[in-house]
Design a protein around this motif. Structure first.
Motif, PDB file in Angstrom:
ATOM      1  N   SER A 185     -27.811  19.439  25.463  1.00  0.00           N
ATOM      2  CA  SER A 185     -28.402  18.099  25.533  1.00  0.00           C
ATOM      3  C   SER A 185     -27.479  17.087  26.209  1.00  0.00           C
ATOM      4  O   SER A 185     -27.948  16.208  26.934  1.00  0.00           O
ATOM      5  N   ASP A 186     -26.178  17.202  25.973  1.00  0.00           N
ATOM      6  CA  ASP A 186     -25.240  16.265  26.609  1.00  0.00           C
ATOM      7  C   ASP A 186     -25.199  16.486  28.127  1.00  0.00           C
ATOM      8  O   ASP A 186     -25.139  15.533  28.900  1.00  0.00           O
ATOM      9  N   GLU A 187     -25.236  17.758  28.522  1.00  0.00           N
ATOM     10  CA  GLU A 187     -25.272  18.084  29.953  1.00  0.00           C
ATOM     11  C   GLU A 187     -26.562  17.560  30.580  1.00  0.00           C
ATOM     12  O   GLU A 187     -26.579  17.036  31.694  1.00  0.00           O
ATOM     13  N   LEU A 188     -27.646  17.734  29.843  1.00  0.00           N
ATOM     14  CA  LEU A 188     -28.956  17.299  30.328  1.00  0.00           C
ATOM     15  C   LEU A 188     -28.938  15.794  30.602  1.00  0.00           C
ATOM     16  O   LEU A 188     -29.414  15.319  31.641  1.00  0.00           O
ATOM     17  N   VAL A 189     -28.367  15.060  29.668  1.00  0.00           N
ATOM     18  CA  VAL A 189     -28.260  13.610  29.815  1.00  0.00           C
ATOM     19  C   VAL A 189     -27.416  13.268  31.042  1.00  0.00           C
ATOM     20  O   VAL A 189     -27.774  12.416  31.854  1.00  0.00           O
ATOM     21  N   LYS A 190     -26.308  13.982  31.195  1.00  0.00           N
ATOM     22  CA  LYS A 190     -25.428  13.744  32.338  1.00  0.00           C
ATOM     23  C   LYS A 190     -26.174  13.926  33.653  1.00  0.00           C
ATOM     24  O   LYS A 190     -26.110  13.089  34.545  1.00  0.00           O
ATOM     25  N   LYS A 191     -26.906  15.046  33.725  1.00  0.00           N
ATOM     26  CA  LYS A 191     -27.630  15.341  34.963  1.00  0.00           C
ATOM     27  C   LYS A 191     -28.841  14.422  35.145  1.00  0.00           C
ATOM     28  O   LYS A 191     -29.479  14.404  36.180  1.00  0.00           O
ATOM     29  N   ASN A 192     -29.161  13.686  34.098  1.00  0.00           N
ATOM     30  CA  ASN A 192     -30.251  12.715  34.194  1.00  0.00           C
ATOM     31  C   ASN A 192     -29.658  11.333  34.497  1.00  0.00           C
ATOM     32  O   ASN A 192     -30.218  10.301  34.110  1.00  0.00           O
ATOM     33  N   GLY A 193     -28.533  11.310  35.162  1.00  0.00           N
ATOM     34  CA  GLY A 193     -27.911  10.043  35.523  1.00  0.00           C
ATOM     35  C   GLY A 193     -27.365   9.291  34.331  1.00  0.00           C
ATOM     36  O   GLY A 193     -27.407   8.060  34.301  1.00  0.00           O
ATOM     37  N   ASP A 194     -26.866  10.033  33.316  1.00  0.00           N
ATOM     38  CA  ASP A 194     -26.329   9.411  32.100  1.00  0.00           C
ATOM     39  C   ASP A 194     -27.333   8.521  31.400  1.00  0.00           C
ATOM     40  O   ASP A 194     -26.972   7.491  30.827  1.00  0.00           O
TER      41      ASP A 194
END
Ligand code: FAD
Length: 565
Positions: A124-133
């Protein structure tokens, strides 16, 4: 030379052996001693309201897991610790000379630390990162960000062995202050009591029974455990057409035994089923599917459902504590509900609050509508007088699961489509009663249905009469969960208050007031309000709230000056 590892593997959100990255990481340490444990956190037991059905489900999962561990190593099992991790772990670390504590990563703000992710398709943290934080607020964001991380990992096989646990004695000797030797006796007693408190009544760290926890028997037919989870998944994917052509909006919320969707959510919640295993099992079906009917695709397909799940986890991972409430949540619209958990508007501002505002307690208040608390209670216990709503709420209470569209119906009805009660009150009830209660999914979906986040088409409202009828003209679902209406003709089953007196007499039911507390089997309540009237009023209010456009982190919301608007 490195000392040999002495490992506690803490089962929390992953009560399984198959495809558990965290468990694999723990086993890869080649420990000389390995204790698989579950902490029976008294905070969870006594402080959170959790319905008996979810306890039963959890105990099922623990028993099944313990058996599977023993199958891998007859000297081992799942050790149940009856104490909160915060105080338990320091004792265990010392007494068992632990070198490593390993557990699965969680987006729940209660438990974030360095851990191995395993609950979602993508971290989930990676997902958020790849979603432009940014928090993932739509499924298309998940579809874009996920693949940037990489393909969903393939499942890891079940471990083939497990090291022996070490001694399970809990030596608290060190806690006896040396200068207080004369108090030793008392400490020894304390020590024994403490051991028993942690290890259970027989001192063997056994899985507790419902009776030990002081609960009556559960009422749900749905059972837990990795064995059940794997066979349910297998049953689903064995039907290639069903799996490949699944379209959520076409599954009936009125179907029961069997239900129309997979009912795998409680297994995902307890981690008895890995979501990546679910994902790849469906992908495997899709890649060999040659049926006549076209395969479905996200968002309505089964893969789409799993993406929604990752979306809510991504939103929670980014927003943290703020995600679960309106206040402080920059993504959640502020709506001045009749009844809510927000602090009441303060009187400290220069403007006086509206005179029709009644404070009921410090944490809840009612505004505009003094009946709102009563409506909420009737909703909660399935006594609204709208059979479709009541059937769903009773199914929830008895069985701990309702279909997604059923959840739509009751959530819309409680919030913007009837009662105008805050989604937070509804989410609390779901949190208590759902087997699959998952903070991220529950909160996120309540925000969706109340049009406070994720979704904004508040003018699309469900009728508590027509919605159910559209799926189930004869009302079999209503008859199953609202037996007092069982003999009523199809024509009146969704609107019993309209039935002629003769018909009611024939069917042996009386429609009366609030229906009492349910002790009279032949009495069913009158509808608690005129839905058409409520519909108009709710629409007007939502329209105004949208026009004002406040969010949960707005200073006017936080300082209680919002009512001036
Ligand atoms: P299927 O349709 O078979 O879907 C497969 C899996 O996809 C589910 O097991 C679930 O993990 C996931 N999924 C499907 N729909 C959603 C969704 N809308 N959001 C997130 N994940 C989804 N789901 C929970 O798991 N826990 C909750 O606490 C929860 N609370 C909800 C509250 C409300 C008000 C609403 C409207 C929905 C809620 N949901 C929750 C989402 C959804 O209703 C359930 O996941 C679904 O009905 C579970 O049944 P199933 O396993 O047969 O789903």
């Amino acid at each position: 030379k490195m000392a040999k590892a002495r490992v506690i593997y803490w089962f929390r959100t992953d009560l399984r052996l198959y495809d558990s990255p965290a468990l694999k990481a723990a086993l890869d340490l080649n420990a000389e001693a390995f204790w698989p444990i579950w902490t029976w956190d008294p905070h969870y037991v006594y402080k959170t309201r959790v319905g008996v059905n979810r306890w039963q489900f959890l105990i099922d999962c623990q028993n099944d897991l313990s058996k599977s561990i023993t199958r891998l190593n007859p000297n081992s099992k799942l050790f149940l610790m009856r104490e909160a991790p915060q105080t338990l772990f320091p004792k265990l670390f010392r007494a068992w000379k632990i070198t490593h504590l390993v557990f699965e990563k969680d987006t729940d703000p209660y438990a974030r630390d360095e851990m191995r992710y395993g609950r979602t398709l993508w971290d989930s943290d990676e997902l958020v990162k790849k979603n432009g934080d940014k928090p993932t607020m739509s499924i298309s964001q998940v579809q874009a960000a996920g693949p940037k991380i990489g393909p969903v990992p393939k499942p890891i096989p079940v471990p083939t062995s497990m090291p022996d646990p070490g001694e399970t004695t809990l030596d608290f000797e060190q806690e006896v202050p040396e200068q207080n030797q004369d108090l030793n006796e008392g400490y020894r007693e304390e020590k024994d009591k403490s051991y028993e408190n942690i290890a259970g009544p027989n001192g063997d760290f056994a899985v507790p029974t419902l009776a030990e926890l002081g609960f009556p028997p559960a009422t749900t037919p749905h059972r837990g455990g990795e064995t059940v989870a794997l066979s349910s998944l297998h049953e689903t994917t064995s039907n290639a057409t069903y799996t490949a052509t699944f379209q959520k909006p076409k599954t009936a919320p009125t179907a029961f035994s069997p239900q129309s969707t997979t009912l795998l959510s409680p297994h995902l919640h307890f981690g008895t089923l890995s979501v990546r295993h679910f994902y790849w099992a469906v992908q495997d079906v899709l890649s060999s599917y040659k049926g006549k009917e076209k395969a479905s695709s996200p968002p309505t397909s089964l893969i789409g459902q799993l993406l929604f799940r990752d979306m809510y986890f991504g939103a929670q991972a980014h927003l943290g504590h703020a995600f679960s409430s309106t206040l402080h949540n920059p993504k959640c619209r502020f709506i001045p509900w009749h009844l809510s958990n927000h602090p009441a508007p303060t009187t400290t501002t220069t403007t006086t609050p509206p005179s029709n505002l009644t404070s009921t307690s410090t944490s809840t208040y009612t505004i505009d509508s003094p009946q709102a608390e009563a409506w909420f209670q009737r909703w909660k216990f399935g006594r609204t007088g709208f059979p479709w709503i009541d059937a769903l709420m009773r199914q929830l209470r008895q069985e701990g699961w309702i279909h997604h569209l059923g959840r739509h119906a009751v959530a819309c009805f409680l919030t913007r489509g009837g009662c105008y009660v805050s989604w937070e009150r509804g989410a609390e009830v779901f949190a208590e009663l759902l087997l699959d209660h998952e903070e991220a999914c529950n909160i996120g979906n309540w925000q969706w249905l109340s049009c406070t986040a994720f979704y904004a088409q508040y003018y699309r409202m469900y009728s508590p009469v027509a919605f159910g009828r559209g799926w189930d003209k004869e009302g079999a679902f209503v008859r199953r969960y609202v037996p007092e209406l069982g003999a009523l003709d199809d024509k009146w089953i969704y609107e019993p208050w309209k039935a002629p007196e003769m018909e009611l007499r024939r069917a042996g039911v009386r429609i009366e007031g609030d229906g009492g507390s349910g002790e009279r089997e032949d009495v069913y309540p009158e509808p608690m309000f005129d839905f058409a009237e409520r519909r108009t009023l709710c629409l007007e209010k939502m329209k105004k709230a949208y026009a004002v456009g406040l969010y949960g982190d707005d200073p006017r919301v936080l300082d209680g000056s919002w009512e001036v608007l």
